[in-house]
Design an enzyme around this catalytic site. Structure first.
Site, PDB file in Angstrom:
ATOM      1  N   ASN A 215       2.021  53.063  -0.737  1.00 25.50           N
ATOM      2  CA  ASN A 215       1.474  54.387  -1.014  1.00 25.50           C
ATOM      3  C   ASN A 215       2.468  55.408  -1.552  1.00 25.50           C
ATOM      4  O   ASN A 215       2.087  56.311  -2.298  1.00 25.50           O
ATOM      5  CB  ASN A 215       0.849  54.916   0.287  1.00 25.50           C
ATOM      6  CG  ASN A 215       0.532  56.390   0.224  1.00 25.50           C
ATOM      7  OD1 ASN A 215      -0.458  56.788  -0.402  1.00 25.50           O
ATOM      8  ND2 ASN A 215       1.359  57.215   0.851  1.00 25.50           N
TER       9      ASN A 215
ATOM     10  N   TYR B 134       4.644  60.277 -14.687  1.00 24.42           N
ATOM     11  CA  TYR B 134       3.724  59.906 -13.606  1.00 24.42           C
ATOM     12  C   TYR B 134       2.641  58.955 -14.121  1.00 24.42           C
ATOM     13  O   TYR B 134       2.382  57.895 -13.526  1.00 24.42           O
ATOM     14  CB  TYR B 134       3.097  61.181 -13.027  1.00 24.42           C
ATOM     15  CG  TYR B 134       2.175  60.960 -11.853  1.00 24.42           C
ATOM     16  CD1 TYR B 134       2.665  60.835 -10.554  1.00 24.42           C
ATOM     17  CD2 TYR B 134       0.783  60.887 -12.031  1.00 24.42           C
ATOM     18  CE1 TYR B 134       1.819  60.642  -9.466  1.00 24.42           C
ATOM     19  CE2 TYR B 134      -0.067  60.694 -10.957  1.00 24.42           C
ATOM     20  CZ  TYR B 134       0.459  60.577  -9.671  1.00 24.42           C
ATOM     21  OH  TYR B 134      -0.391  60.388  -8.595  1.00 24.42           O
TER      22      TYR B 134
HETATM   23  P1  NAD Z   1       2.264  63.419  -0.457  1.00 31.83           P
HETATM   24  O1  NAD Z   1       3.336  64.149  -1.199  1.00 31.83           O
HETATM   25  O2  NAD Z   1       1.674  64.040   0.738  1.00 31.83           O
HETATM   26  O3  NAD Z   1       2.728  61.954  -0.066  1.00 31.83           O
HETATM   27  C1  NAD Z   1       3.698  61.221  -0.737  1.00 31.83           C
HETATM   28  C2  NAD Z   1       4.534  60.558   0.321  1.00 31.83           C
HETATM   29  O4  NAD Z   1       5.498  59.696  -0.307  1.00 31.83           O
HETATM   30  C3  NAD Z   1       5.322  61.586   1.134  1.00 31.83           C
HETATM   31  O5  NAD Z   1       5.160  61.298   2.500  1.00 31.83           O
HETATM   32  C4  NAD Z   1       6.755  61.375   0.674  1.00 31.83           C
HETATM   33  O6  NAD Z   1       7.711  61.663   1.677  1.00 31.83           O
HETATM   34  C5  NAD Z   1       6.726  59.902   0.346  1.00 31.83           C
HETATM   35  N1  NAD Z   1       7.835  59.517  -0.509  1.00 31.83           N
HETATM   36  C6  NAD Z   1       8.260  60.120  -1.641  1.00 31.83           C
HETATM   37  N2  NAD Z   1       9.336  59.484  -2.136  1.00 31.83           N
HETATM   38  C7  NAD Z   1       9.585  58.448  -1.295  1.00 31.83           C
HETATM   39  C8  NAD Z   1      10.552  57.418  -1.264  1.00 31.83           C
HETATM   40  N3  NAD Z   1      11.492  57.328  -2.215  1.00 31.83           N
HETATM   41  N4  NAD Z   1      10.514  56.526  -0.246  1.00 31.83           N
HETATM   42  C9  NAD Z   1       9.571  56.597   0.730  1.00 31.83           C
HETATM   43  N5  NAD Z   1       8.621  57.559   0.745  1.00 31.83           N
HETATM   44  C10 NAD Z   1       8.634  58.464  -0.260  1.00 31.83           C
HETATM   45  O7  NAD Z   1       1.145  63.146  -1.563  1.00 31.83           O
HETATM   46  P2  NAD Z   1      -0.127  62.178  -1.522  1.00 31.83           P
HETATM   47  O8  NAD Z   1      -1.129  62.839  -2.364  1.00 31.83           O
HETATM   48  O9  NAD Z   1      -0.472  61.786  -0.146  1.00 31.83           O
HETATM   49  O10 NAD Z   1       0.420  60.920  -2.339  1.00 31.83           O
HETATM   50  C11 NAD Z   1       0.323  59.583  -1.863  1.00 31.83           C
HETATM   51  C12 NAD Z   1       0.071  58.637  -3.027  1.00 31.83           C
HETATM   52  O11 NAD Z   1      -1.221  58.914  -3.581  1.00 31.83           O
HETATM   53  C13 NAD Z   1       1.079  58.778  -4.176  1.00 31.83           C
HETATM   54  O12 NAD Z   1       1.385  57.494  -4.674  1.00 31.83           O
HETATM   55  C14 NAD Z   1       0.300  59.568  -5.204  1.00 31.83           C
HETATM   56  O13 NAD Z   1       0.739  59.328  -6.516  1.00 31.83           O
HETATM   57  C15 NAD Z   1      -1.105  59.023  -4.972  1.00 31.83           C
HETATM   58  N6  NAD Z   1      -2.165  59.891  -5.501  1.00 31.83           N
HETATM   59  C16 NAD Z   1      -2.413  61.116  -4.964  1.00 31.83           C
HETATM   60  C17 NAD Z   1      -3.449  61.883  -5.495  1.00 31.83           C
HETATM   61  C18 NAD Z   1      -3.799  63.250  -4.958  1.00 31.83           C
HETATM   62  O14 NAD Z   1      -4.630  63.924  -5.569  1.00 31.83           O
HETATM   63  N7  NAD Z   1      -3.251  63.685  -3.852  1.00 31.83           N
HETATM   64  C19 NAD Z   1      -4.189  61.412  -6.572  1.00 31.83           C
HETATM   65  C20 NAD Z   1      -3.891  60.156  -7.098  1.00 31.83           C
HETATM   66  C21 NAD Z   1      -2.884  59.399  -6.553  1.00 31.83           C
END
Ligand code: NAD
Length: 267
Positions: free
Chosen positions: A92, A165
């Site tokens: 994730n 991204y």
């Molecule tokens: P978020 O920022 O809350 O979560 C991202 C998490 O990844 C955080 O806990 C962060 O500490 C962790 N992280 C970042 N770099 C890291 C590393 N090098 N090693 C380990 N952990 C690391 O945001 P989110 O929205 O929960 O994102 C989670 C996933 O969902 C991501 O891959 C994001 O691209 C994807 N996503 C999110 C959305 C959205 O609208 N929120 C939409 C599409 C995809």
């Protein structure tokens, strides 16, 4: 599902916030063992673990940078030592570092590709190596391992100002499919979830601002911004034996964002 999940061990990367936290808690509520990976937010990771335990699950928090090979290997070593068999990886962790294309630095490009794409490769490889050590199930038996990549609607929707991204997520699409093909004969399943707009830290400046929120809602035919729980429900299903015949697929959990919303009024 819950009796089955009780027996399962799940590694969730980036589980200290947002979608990863929601998924880790949902598996915990089903009684699973959860490895709560985090990068920097130890407090968030502890909150996740507390809620897993409140829900009847167990686990531990583990700090590792998913783009660091040695740290990923160590996380899997520790997970194996604690729980023996690991059943599911929720791949994730991900970041955004936005910039117009001409202003994008090599550092911004590399950081996003290393975290989102290389990080998911390293965690998937560690999971596959672990799954390969498990006995081969018979043709009628359930999968011995399961990987769920967290992609994005931007694996198919181009995104100006976010080329790093979108490239990382487009890469995940083919990483997921090619890997699914390679390991299906070993009875390992590989799928992806592509969220639309989910309210988390990653996009807080958009959903917390009224004007930007309205503009965002125009891109969502279902007319609401998603929640981490919306993604967690899909992850629970993909992680369960109910989806045993599903591999190489992306589930778009996006309120219709990939349906060309500009055509909602006949174009
Ligand atoms: P978020 O920022 O809350 O979560 C991202 C998490 O990844 C955080 O806990 C962060 O500490 C962790 N992280 C970042 N770099 C890291 C590393 N090098 N090693 C380990 N952990 C690391 O945001 P989110 O929205 O929960 O994102 C989670 C996933 O969902 C991501 O891959 C994001 O691209 C994807 N996503 C999110 C959305 C959205 O609208 N929120 C939409 C599409 C995809």
């Amino acid at each position: 599902m819950s009796a089955e999940a009780k027996k399962k061990t799940v590694v969730v990367t980036g589980a200290s916030s947002g979608i990863g936290q929601g998924i880790a808690i949902a598996f915990g509520q089903q009684g699973a063992n959860v490895v709560v990976n985090y990068h920097s937010d130890e407090e968030g990771a502890n909150e996740t673990l507390d809620r897993i335990k409140q829900g009847g699950g167990s686990g531990f928090i583990h700090k590792a940078d998913v783009s660091d090979e040695a740290e990923v290997e160590e996380m899997y070593r520790k997970a194996e030592e604690s729980f023996g068999q690991i059943h599911i990886l929720i791949n994730n962790a991900g970041i955004q570092q936005d910039s117009s294309f001409s202003d994008m630095s090599l550092e911004q490009w590399n950081k996003v590709i290393h975290t989102n794409l290389t990080g998911q490769f390293l965690c998937a490889r560690a999971a596959i190596r672990h799954f390969e050590q498990q006995a081969q199930p018979g043709p009628e038996e359930m999968a011995k391992g399961n990987i769920i990549f967290m992609s994005s609607v931007h694996d198919i929707i181009p995104w100006a100002g976010h080329v790093n991204y979108a490239s990382s997520k487009g890469g995940i699409l083919m990483l997921m499919k090619s890997l699914a093909l390679e390991v299906a004969p070993k009875k390992i399943r590989v799928n992806a979830i592509s969220p639309g707009a989910i309210a988390t830290d990653i996009n807080e400046e958009v959903w917390s601002d009224e004007e930007q929120r309205k503009a965002l809602l125009k891109l969502i035919p279902y007319k609401r911004i998603g929640k981490p729980e919306d993604i967690a429900k899909a992850a629970l299903w993909l992680g369960s034996d109910d989806s045993d015949y599903v591999t190489g697929t992306t589930i778009y959990v996006d309120g219709g964002m990939t349906l060309y919303p500009g055509f909602v009024d006949n174009g």
